[in-house]
Design an enzyme around this catalytic site. Structure first.
Site, PDB file in Angstrom:
ATOM      1  N   LYS A 175       0.842  -1.207   0.000  1.00 12.05           N
ATOM      2  CA  LYS A 175       0.000   0.000   0.000  1.00 12.05           C
ATOM      3  C   LYS A 175       0.872   1.251   0.000  1.00 12.05           C
ATOM      4  O   LYS A 175       0.702   2.144  -0.817  1.00 12.05           O
ATOM      5  CB  LYS A 175      -0.898   0.003   1.242  1.00 12.05           C
ATOM      6  N   ASN A 176       1.821   1.300   0.916  1.00 13.09           N
ATOM      7  CA  ASN A 176       2.598   2.537   1.082  1.00 13.09           C
ATOM      8  C   ASN A 176       3.573   2.803  -0.060  1.00 13.09           C
ATOM      9  O   ASN A 176       4.055   3.920  -0.208  1.00 13.09           O
ATOM     10  CB  ASN A 176       3.325   2.531   2.424  1.00 13.09           C
ATOM     11  N   CYS A 196      -5.570   8.488   9.375  1.00 14.50           N
ATOM     12  CA  CYS A 196      -5.810   7.733  10.597  1.00 14.50           C
ATOM     13  C   CYS A 196      -5.765   8.619  11.831  1.00 14.50           C
ATOM     14  O   CYS A 196      -5.046   9.607  11.865  1.00 14.50           O
ATOM     15  CB  CYS A 196      -4.717   6.680  10.751  1.00 14.50           C
ATOM     16  N   ARG A 246      -0.870  14.855  12.536  1.00 13.49           N
ATOM     17  CA  ARG A 246      -0.066  14.478  11.374  1.00 13.49           C
ATOM     18  C   ARG A 246       0.176  15.720  10.529  1.00 13.49           C
ATOM     19  O   ARG A 246      -0.447  15.931   9.500  1.00 13.49           O
ATOM     20  CB  ARG A 246      -0.743  13.351  10.599  1.00 13.49           C
ATOM     21  N   ASP A 252       4.108   1.023  12.187  1.00 14.44           N
ATOM     22  CA  ASP A 252       2.894   0.364  11.680  1.00 14.44           C
ATOM     23  C   ASP A 252       2.726  -1.053  12.219  1.00 14.44           C
ATOM     24  O   ASP A 252       1.638  -1.620  12.156  1.00 14.44           O
ATOM     25  CB  ASP A 252       2.911   0.325  10.139  1.00 14.44           C
ATOM     26  N   ARG A 289      -8.994  -0.098   4.349  1.00 13.17           N
ATOM     27  CA  ARG A 289      -8.154   0.916   3.686  1.00 13.17           C
ATOM     28  C   ARG A 289      -6.796   0.343   3.303  1.00 13.17           C
ATOM     29  O   ARG A 289      -6.169   0.815   2.369  1.00 13.17           O
ATOM     30  CB  ARG A 289      -7.902   2.089   4.643  1.00 13.17           C
TER      31      ARG A 289
HETATM   32  C1  UD1 Z   1       4.220   6.966   6.365  1.00  8.26           C
HETATM   33  C2  UD1 Z   1       3.341   5.748   6.196  1.00  8.26           C
HETATM   34  C3  UD1 Z   1       2.781   5.305   7.540  1.00  8.26           C
HETATM   35  C4  UD1 Z   1       3.912   5.103   8.532  1.00  8.26           C
HETATM   36  C5  UD1 Z   1       4.813   6.326   8.595  1.00  8.26           C
HETATM   37  C6  UD1 Z   1       6.050   6.134   9.452  1.00  8.26           C
HETATM   38  C7  UD1 Z   1       2.397   6.025   3.982  1.00  8.26           C
HETATM   39  C8  UD1 Z   1       1.192   6.267   3.174  1.00  8.26           C
HETATM   40  N1  UD1 Z   1       2.234   6.072   5.307  1.00  8.26           N
HETATM   41  O1  UD1 Z   1       3.381   8.006   6.858  1.00  8.26           O
HETATM   42  O2  UD1 Z   1       2.075   4.096   7.340  1.00  8.26           O
HETATM   43  O3  UD1 Z   1       3.351   4.875   9.810  1.00  8.26           O
HETATM   44  O4  UD1 Z   1       5.265   6.673   7.273  1.00  8.26           O
HETATM   45  O5  UD1 Z   1       6.777   5.059   9.018  1.00  8.26           O
HETATM   46  O6  UD1 Z   1       3.468   5.748   3.466  1.00  8.26           O
HETATM   47  N2  UD1 Z   1       5.885  14.792  10.697  1.00  8.26           N
HETATM   48  C9  UD1 Z   1       5.926  16.145  10.993  1.00  8.26           C
HETATM   49  N3  UD1 Z   1       5.780  17.012   9.961  1.00  8.26           N
HETATM   50  C10 UD1 Z   1       5.606  16.606   8.658  1.00  8.26           C
HETATM   51  C11 UD1 Z   1       5.572  15.225   8.383  1.00  8.26           C
HETATM   52  C12 UD1 Z   1       5.714  14.334   9.436  1.00  8.26           C
HETATM   53  O7  UD1 Z   1       6.072  16.559  12.128  1.00  8.26           O
HETATM   54  O8  UD1 Z   1       5.497  17.455   7.774  1.00  8.26           O
HETATM   55  C13 UD1 Z   1       6.015  13.826  11.825  1.00  8.26           C
HETATM   56  C14 UD1 Z   1       4.737  13.011  12.027  1.00  8.26           C
HETATM   57  O9  UD1 Z   1       3.815  13.686  12.854  1.00  8.26           O
HETATM   58  C15 UD1 Z   1       5.278  11.766  12.675  1.00  8.26           C
HETATM   59  C16 UD1 Z   1       6.636  11.578  12.010  1.00  8.26           C
HETATM   60  O10 UD1 Z   1       6.982  12.850  11.479  1.00  8.26           O
HETATM   61  O11 UD1 Z   1       5.449  11.963  14.054  1.00  8.26           O
HETATM   62  C17 UD1 Z   1       6.668  10.520  10.924  1.00  8.26           C
HETATM   63  O12 UD1 Z   1       5.794  10.841   9.905  1.00  8.26           O
HETATM   64  P1  UD1 Z   1       6.058  10.444   8.388  1.00  8.26           P
HETATM   65  O13 UD1 Z   1       7.307   9.629   8.271  1.00  8.26           O
HETATM   66  O14 UD1 Z   1       5.936  11.669   7.570  1.00  8.26           O
HETATM   67  O15 UD1 Z   1       4.842   9.514   8.115  1.00  8.26           O
HETATM   68  P2  UD1 Z   1       3.883   9.510   6.864  1.00  8.26           P
HETATM   69  O16 UD1 Z   1       4.673   9.761   5.613  1.00  8.26           O
HETATM   70  O17 UD1 Z   1       2.703  10.335   7.144  1.00  8.26           O
END
Ligand code: UD1
Length: 418
Positions: free
Chosen positions: A22-23, A116, A121, A304, A396
């Site tokens: 998925k990711n 989620c 986020r 995850d 999802r």
């Molecule tokens: C992706 C994955 C999700 C997984 C996560 C961490 C997808 C679709 N989803 O989510 O399943 O749990 O990686 O491995 O690929 N953060 C900020 N600011 C930002 C972006 C992120 O503060 O602009 C923080 C988030 O709140 C969180 C951390 O960084 O605490 C990690 O987030 P991130 O690696 O960005 O996760 P996703 O890409 O949303």
């Protein structure tokens, strides 16, 4: 809302084929916007999140043809550069489409993404990176408008190795002028998969899978055909399903290298695991031992998988300690498992779990995608009947989870909601 009704107590046994990731699929589908040409994608899982992404692609003007074997996307005729708010809210990863639209058209309008309920986020890292690439950002009534005349390569140092931000920077800069360097980049296998696909399209990228990624902008990208990697979180989920039921299961189309920390923790807990390049076989002891888990960015233990292994630890012998370092709100599933007899204490980002011998079937509610999966696993091991409500969350991210579990001997039925 629909539910799964599970009669617990069956040991899982047999073989299961892991679906496409998925990711990895989500940014790879987004990347098909960039070539202004045809893209053929194989192994995309047929789940809610990929369906929504394809719906948005159609909305902006892509032609999409879907068969059971492949998805063909033709991005020559895109007319719209905005992502509708109601679809944006359905899932967080739609934000990835912004990077691809900006990369190709130098403009995109979108709103703050949904997703989620696992914690705040934010997308500040994405927006900060866009600004550094010379993109002008205006926010108005919850809409984010990005525009620029050209994207110029630059150095971007991420405050945190965010998966989504790393993907967005790559997508926005493959067609930029000059070189973009990302330091403190995410190293997840899904990033490597996206980069492999972009390279096949003609992009010049190096360093994927390390903390420094370099993207040398090219003028044009070409047609591509690509097979998405297997889903490492689905693989981990089936290993844990075998573990919690004391079962013996072989995963086909699973890459052990992608889930080394999950395999190690299950071994530490008392499972026997054999791996091949593309398969993983697990044989679980009747009762597992407690272990300690700390979630970390890749190659650490994946956040995850935290709630999923959490379900296993709830029935393991002894006291397990889980530290969640990525998302602050990822222990909600434990209060649902508590209805089934789980014993735990939470102190901030740490959960202390005292394993119980047996869980009892109960009515529980999915709190998020992986939390829902953990409740299904708990139901498989519980005495009596468990009803997992709100399984829309689970749908999802998991393709045919009920059918795959049934094939392994589980008693699980879908009860459709209104
Ligand atoms: C992706 C994955 C999700 C997984 C996560 C961490 C997808 C679709 N989803 O989510 O399943 O749990 O990686 O491995 O690929 N953060 C900020 N600011 C930002 C972006 C992120 O503060 O602009 C923080 C988030 O709140 C969180 C951390 O960084 O605490 C990690 O987030 P991130 O690696 O960005 O996760 P996703 O890409 O949303």
């Amino acid at each position: 809302m629909s539910s799964y009704i599970i009669k617990g107590g069956k040991r899982l046994n047999g073989e299961v084929k892991i679906s496409g990731s998925k990711n990895a699929s989500l940014p790879i589908i987004a990347a098909s916007i960039l070539n202004g040409s045809k893209t053929k994608l194989y192994n995309i899982p047929d789940i809610h999140d990929t369906q929504i992404t394809l719906k948005i692609l159609k909305y902006i003007g892509c032609r999409v043809k879907k068969t059971s074997e492949k998805i063909e996307i033709d991005s020559r005729y895109i007319t719209k550069k905005e992502i509708p708010e109601h679809l944006m809210r359905e899932m967080r990863s739609t934000v990835i489409l912004a990077g691809a639209l900006i990369g190709r058209f130098k403009e995109a309008t979108f709103s703050y993404p949904g997703g989620c309920d696992i914690g705040a986020r934010p997308i500040d890292l994405h927006l900060k990176a866009f600004k550094k690439l010379g993109i002008n950002i205006e926010e108005e009534y919850g809409l984010i408008r990005c525009k620029c005349d050209k994207i110029t390569g630059t150095n971007i140092d991420l405050d945190f190795p965010s998966v989504g931000a790393t993907e967005n920077i790559i997508l926005a800069s493959v067609l930029a002028q000059g070189k973009t360097t990302i330091t403190n980049a995410a190293k997840e296998p899904e990033i490597v998969d996206l980069v492999q696909m972009l390279k096949k399209m003609g992009a010049k990228i190096s360093g994927e899978g390390t903390a420094q990624i370099e993207i040398e902008g090219v003028q044009k990208l070409k047609e591509v055909s690509y097979r998405v990697m297997p889903d490492r979180i689905e693989a981990g989920t089936f290993l844990c399903a075998a573990a919690i039921t004391g079962g013996k299961v072989k995963l086909i189309n699973a890459i052990p290298e992608h889930i080394v920390p999950v395999i190690s923790k299950l071994e530490e807990a008392g499972c026997k695991i054999k791996t091949d390049e593309n398969s993983i076989e697990i044989e679980a002891a009747k009762r597992l031992k407690a272990v300690e888990i700390k979630t970390m960015p890749y190659p650490g233990f994946p956040t995850d998988m935290q709630s999923i292994i959490g379900a296993v630890l709830v029935t393991a012998k002894g006291t397990s300690i889980i530290t969640e370092n990525i998302f602050e709100n990822r222990f909600k599933y434990l209060s649902e498992l508590n209805r089934m007899g789980a014993k735990y204490k939470q102190e901030g980002s740490v959960a202390i779990i005292t394993g119980v011998k047996k869980l009892l079937g109960a009515k529980v509610k999915s709190t998020d995608l992986r939390g829902g999966a953990s409740m299904i696993l708990a139901g498989l091991a519980a005495r009596g009947e468990t009803q997992v409500e709100n399984i829309e969350y689970v749908l999802r991210g998991y393709e045919n989870i009920d059918k795959k579990l049934s094939k392994l001997g589980a008693e699980i039925k879908l009860k459709e909601g209104d």
